[in-house]
Design an enzyme around this catalytic site. Structure first.
Site, mmCIF file in Angstrom:
data_model
loop_
_atom_site.group_PDB
_atom_site.id
_atom_site.type_symbol
_atom_site.label_atom_id
_atom_site.label_comp_id
_atom_site.label_asym_id
_atom_site.label_seq_id
_atom_site.Cartn_x
_atom_site.Cartn_y
_atom_site.Cartn_z
ATOM 1 N N CYS A 83 -0.145 -14.835 -16.447
ATOM 2 C CA CYS A 83 -0.122 -15.734 -17.760
ATOM 3 C C CYS A 83 -1.320 -14.699 -17.850
ATOM 4 O O CYS A 83 -2.201 -15.421 -19.121
ATOM 5 C CB CYS A 83 -0.867 -16.725 -16.482
ATOM 6 N N HIS A 210 -9.082 -20.691 -18.660
ATOM 7 C CA HIS A 210 -7.787 -20.032 -18.258
ATOM 8 C C HIS A 210 -8.083 -21.701 -18.624
ATOM 9 O O HIS A 210 -6.121 -22.330 -19.336
ATOM 10 C CB HIS A 210 -7.148 -19.037 -17.084
ATOM 11 N N HIS A 247 0.266 -24.773 -21.457
ATOM 12 C CA HIS A 247 0.434 -23.090 -21.246
ATOM 13 C C HIS A 247 1.757 -22.704 -21.849
ATOM 14 O O HIS A 247 2.619 -22.750 -21.200
ATOM 15 C CB HIS A 247 0.609 -23.379 -19.132
#
Length: 259
Positions: A83, A210, A247
């Protein structure tokens, strides 16, 4: 998906005649870094099911396709740090410029949704119906997809571009999927970025987190921010876009840099 983002970024940087700017720079002086978490997983799954081989199923296929379309003759590569891939693509692109390997570089983050990826996150128990980053009742993420391309160069001239003044990269060395709850790895990355930029924590005005909305990640980020910024964290705005767009995995860091 990646090509649309790349073309848009070049138009944004140089206008409709962006191809002439690339020609002026020269093929060998242009680089490309693509950050992705699940690149090619769709074609790869199809190849496995059908028992065949296909170049589009290879991990670097996206970077190769973009480089071919743009006739890039400089360094071209794909990075996967799950990620963090999109953010690290930007840092690696900046390193190319600092080392003078290139004069212009594209940093791209891209990931498309695929059932295999969704199944993996489901197996981890990480999915939720609604993402609530940093909320007390947060219980997981919602997957998204997307791409972002950022055009970078050492000297933009009089163009009103932003500036990347510092970056930091680290690893937790803690667990395959769970973050270090102390946030030590993230704190090291933030401190390294501040040192490179020649800035002190009190000079930071906003933090893009994040912010996955998972119980463990949000707690880890809060701990890391506290470790670096101390009491200042109470006045620092911290935001994330994942509550709105989901996401986007390997694309997330690049998209959030663009935001």
């Amino acid at each position: 998906l990646a090509w649309v983002a790349v073309e848009d970024s070049l138009k944004d940087a140089f206008g409709p005649a962006w191809s002439k700017e690339l020609e002026k720079t020269g093929q060998s002086r242009i680089g490309l870094v693509v950050g992705s978490s699940a690149a090619g997983i769709g074609p790869f799954s199809e190849c496995l099911a059908e028992g065949k081989e296909d170049d589009s199923a290879r991990y670097g296929a996206c970077a190769r396709d973009l480089a071919s379309r743009l006739r890039i003759g400089g360094p071209v590569w794909t990075c996967c740090s799950v990620c963090a891939s999109g953010a690290i693509a930007i840092a690696e692109a900046a390193e190319m410029l600092v080392s003078r390997d290139v004069d212009l570089v594209l940093a791209v983050g891209v990931d498309a949704l695929h059932p295999f990826v969704g199944s993996g996150f489901d197996a981890l128990g990480a999915l939720a119906d609604c993402p609530r980053p940093f909320g007390r009742d947060r219980n997981g993420l919602v997957l998204g997809e997307g791409a972002c391309s950022i055009v970078m160069c050492r000297d933009p001239g009089d163009r009103p571009w932003g500036m990347l003044s510092g970056w930091g990269v680290s690893g937790d060395a803690h667990h395959l999927t769970a973050p270090d709850p102390t946030g030590a790895g993230l704190a090291r990355a933030m401190k390294a970025a501040l040192v490179m930029a020649g800035r002190e924590p009190h000079e930071v005005h906003v933090i893009n987190a994040h912010g996955t909305a998972t119980v463990f990640n949000d707690a880890m980020e809060a701990a890391a921010i506290g470790a670096v910024f101390g009491d200042q964290r109470r006045q620092l705005p911290v935001y994330t876009v994942k509550g709105t767009i989901g996401h986007t995995l390997g694309a997330a860091g690049a998209i959030e840099a663009g935001v």
